[in-house]
Write an enzyme that holds these catalytic residues in place. Structure first.
Site, PDB file in Angstrom:
ATOM      1  N   ARG A   1      -8.109   5.126  -5.333  1.00 18.33           N
ATOM      2  CA  ARG A   1      -8.305   4.940  -3.888  1.00 18.33           C
ATOM      3  C   ARG A   1      -9.349   5.936  -3.405  1.00 18.33           C
ATOM      4  O   ARG A   1      -9.239   7.136  -3.675  1.00 18.33           O
ATOM      5  CB  ARG A   1      -7.008   5.125  -3.104  1.00 18.33           C
ATOM      6  CG  ARG A   1      -7.233   5.168  -1.584  1.00 18.33           C
ATOM      7  CD  ARG A   1      -5.960   5.019  -0.775  1.00 18.33           C
ATOM      8  NE  ARG A   1      -5.599   3.604  -0.651  1.00 18.33           N
ATOM      9  CZ  ARG A   1      -4.694   3.153   0.220  1.00 18.33           C
ATOM     10  NH1 ARG A   1      -4.065   3.976   1.027  1.00 18.33           N
ATOM     11  NH2 ARG A   1      -4.424   1.868   0.282  1.00 18.33           N
TER      12      ARG A   1
ATOM     13  N   LEU B   1      -5.596  -2.678   8.809  1.00 16.03           N
ATOM     14  CA  LEU B   1      -5.393  -3.631   9.905  1.00 16.03           C
ATOM     15  C   LEU B   1      -5.607  -5.078   9.454  1.00 16.03           C
ATOM     16  O   LEU B   1      -6.268  -5.865  10.108  1.00 16.03           O
ATOM     17  CB  LEU B   1      -6.285  -3.288  11.097  1.00 16.03           C
ATOM     18  CG  LEU B   1      -5.858  -2.044  11.894  1.00 16.03           C
ATOM     19  CD1 LEU B   1      -6.736  -1.859  13.128  1.00 16.03           C
ATOM     20  CD2 LEU B   1      -4.390  -2.125  12.299  1.00 16.03           C
TER      21      LEU B   1
ATOM     22  N   TYR C   1      -7.791  14.464   1.086  1.00 10.86           N
ATOM     23  CA  TYR C   1      -6.988  15.252   0.159  1.00 10.86           C
ATOM     24  C   TYR C   1      -7.895  15.811  -0.943  1.00 10.86           C
ATOM     25  O   TYR C   1      -9.106  15.610  -0.922  1.00 10.86           O
ATOM     26  CB  TYR C   1      -5.827  14.412  -0.359  1.00 10.86           C
ATOM     27  CG  TYR C   1      -4.913  13.973   0.770  1.00 10.86           C
ATOM     28  CD1 TYR C   1      -4.381  14.907   1.661  1.00 10.86           C
ATOM     29  CD2 TYR C   1      -4.610  12.633   0.989  1.00 10.86           C
ATOM     30  CE1 TYR C   1      -3.573  14.520   2.722  1.00 10.86           C
ATOM     31  CE2 TYR C   1      -3.794  12.237   2.050  1.00 10.86           C
ATOM     32  CZ  TYR C   1      -3.284  13.197   2.909  1.00 10.86           C
ATOM     33  OH  TYR C   1      -2.497  12.805   3.962  1.00 10.86           O
TER      34      TYR C   1
ATOM     35  N   SER D   1       0.840  -1.189   0.000  1.00  7.29           N
ATOM     36  CA  SER D   1       0.000   0.000   0.000  1.00  7.29           C
ATOM     37  C   SER D   1       0.879   1.245   0.000  1.00  7.29           C
ATOM     38  O   SER D   1       1.936   1.260   0.637  1.00  7.29           O
ATOM     39  CB  SER D   1      -0.898  -0.008   1.239  1.00  7.29           C
ATOM     40  OG  SER D   1      -1.899   0.962   1.155  1.00  7.29           O
TER      41      SER D   1
ATOM     42  N   GLN E   1       1.036   6.150  -6.826  1.00  2.81           N
ATOM     43  CA  GLN E   1      -0.188   6.847  -6.442  1.00  2.81           C
ATOM     44  C   GLN E   1       0.013   8.336  -6.725  1.00  2.81           C
ATOM     45  O   GLN E   1       0.897   8.973  -6.159  1.00  2.81           O
ATOM     46  CB  GLN E   1      -0.486   6.633  -4.958  1.00  2.81           C
ATOM     47  CG  GLN E   1      -1.816   7.238  -4.510  1.00  2.81           C
ATOM     48  CD  GLN E   1      -2.023   7.111  -3.012  1.00  2.81           C
ATOM     49  OE1 GLN E   1      -1.328   7.758  -2.233  1.00  2.81           O
ATOM     50  NE2 GLN E   1      -2.988   6.292  -2.613  1.00  2.81           N
TER      51      GLN E   1
END
Length: 359
Positions: free
Chosen positions: A230, A301, A182, A22, A99
């Site tokens: 994303r 997680l 963002y 990621s 990204q």
């Protein structure tokens, strides 16, 4: 073979397994330039067996950096070292992704270990920030400048130019960052978008900028290279962006050539009541996948091999994106394969350390 180690093909790119690095900010660049830290950090995860290594949020414009220490791809001079990184990742049998990002009103801040505070535009190292509306992220911070029509066109052009540079630099997967509060997420959410023009108000208007960016990026990408987006699937705040909105957005993105939705949450509201726990964001990846048929990535997680395997086996997602767990263990994919009883090749240089019974 475990689901975690079956290949996945997106357009003309085949990932050797379902484990993805990621994008994680390293706050270790100068003037946007990558360096040996980024080469070793990203390269070691490729050596460790990840199929796709997505480089951290890389700013499409100087004012789009979260901090002065962020990576950038707003000028051709950034490309030679980035090419060194992608060449190394590819040599390990992995795919290099990037990204592309614009931090919007959350730009011009210190790096976390420098305190993380806002750098006011008049202070050394700071700059004016932009957003859909002149509303700061936190009440004590400087209000951003609301983008006008020309500013919005520049944002779209910046993403398009960054995409072309990314392809030149050897990245084979592009991810648009529309999450975590963002710029593109700020336009999506009614909590941060108070505009009254064609980019604000209704759902259709608030998603307009992301759709325009997506169309520009897709047009700049070779047809065989996949495009990911994303999103923060929910703001975790009443009156904000919701899971229903995310499903509707995913359908629009699918029509515009997006190949996978990377499902995160939150980031647009300070101190949102987020129910953090193991796999707490997986449900959003599962719902989007089920209701749209679009492949999804699960993140948040996910910390052990069996947990990741179950997510895939239950049809909740198509990819597993790991962040902190891969900081703790760059060789998680090799260890996961052993745990799940799946044979995978080790780097030739490390073959002597392969556990007995795995050959």
């Amino acid at each position: 073979m475990a689901h975690l180690f079956t290949p996945l093909t997106l357009r003309g790119v085949t990932l050797k397994n379902r484990l993805v690095v990621s994008p994680m900010c390293m706050y270790s660049a100068q003037d946007g330039f990558a360096n040996d830290w980024h080469l070793v950090h990203l390269g070691s995860r490729a050596v460790g067996g990840a199929a796709l290594v997505i480089q951290e949020a890389t700013a499409v414009a100087p004012e789009g950096r979260i901090t002065p220490d962020d990576l950038g791809i707003w000028q051709d001079e950034h490309l030679p070292f980035l090419r060194r990184i992608t060449d190394f990742i590819k040599a390990q049998g992995a795919v290099a992704g990037i990204q592309l990002a614009h931090a919007g009103r959350k730009a011009s801040h210190q790096s976390p270990w420098k305190g993380g505070a806002e750098i006011p535009p008049t202070a050394p190292g700071g700059w004016p920030t932009v957003a859909p509306s002149a509303q700061p992220f936190a009440p004590a911070e400087t209000a951003p400048q609301a983008l006008d029509a020309a500013g919005i066109r520049r944002v779209v052009a910046n993403f398009e130019a960054a995409t072309r540079r990314a392809v030149q630099a050897g990245y084979e997967v592009i991810e648009i960052h529309a999450a975590h509060g963002y710029l593109l997420h700020e336009f999506l959410s009614p909590l941060s978008n108070e505009r009254t023009d064609e980019y604000g108000g209704s759902f259709e208007n608030r998603i307009r900028l992301l759709l325009e960016v997506t169309e520009a990026v897709r047009a700049a990408l070779p047809a065989e290279l996949p495009l990911l987006v994303r999103i923060s699937a929910t703001d975790w705040t009443e009156g904000g962006w919701s899971a229903d909105d995310s499903v509707a957005l995913a359908r629009q993105l699918q029509r515009r050539g997006v190949d996978l939705i990377d499902c995160s949450t939150g980031g647009n509201v300070p101190k949102a009541p987020i129910p953090v726990g193991p796999g707490y964001q997986v449900e959003f990846a599962a719902r989007i996948r089920q209701e749209t048929g679009l492949p999804t990535g699960a993140v948040g997680l996910i910390t052990d091999a069996q947990q990741a395997e179950t997510i895939l086996a239950d049809g909740q997602a198509d990819l597993i994106l790991l962040a902190r767990e891969l900081l703790r263990d760059p060789y998680f994919p090799l260890h996961a394969a052993q745990e799940l009883g799946t044979e995978v090749p080790w780097p030739n240089q490390y073959e002597r350390a392969k556990p007995r019974g795995s050959r």
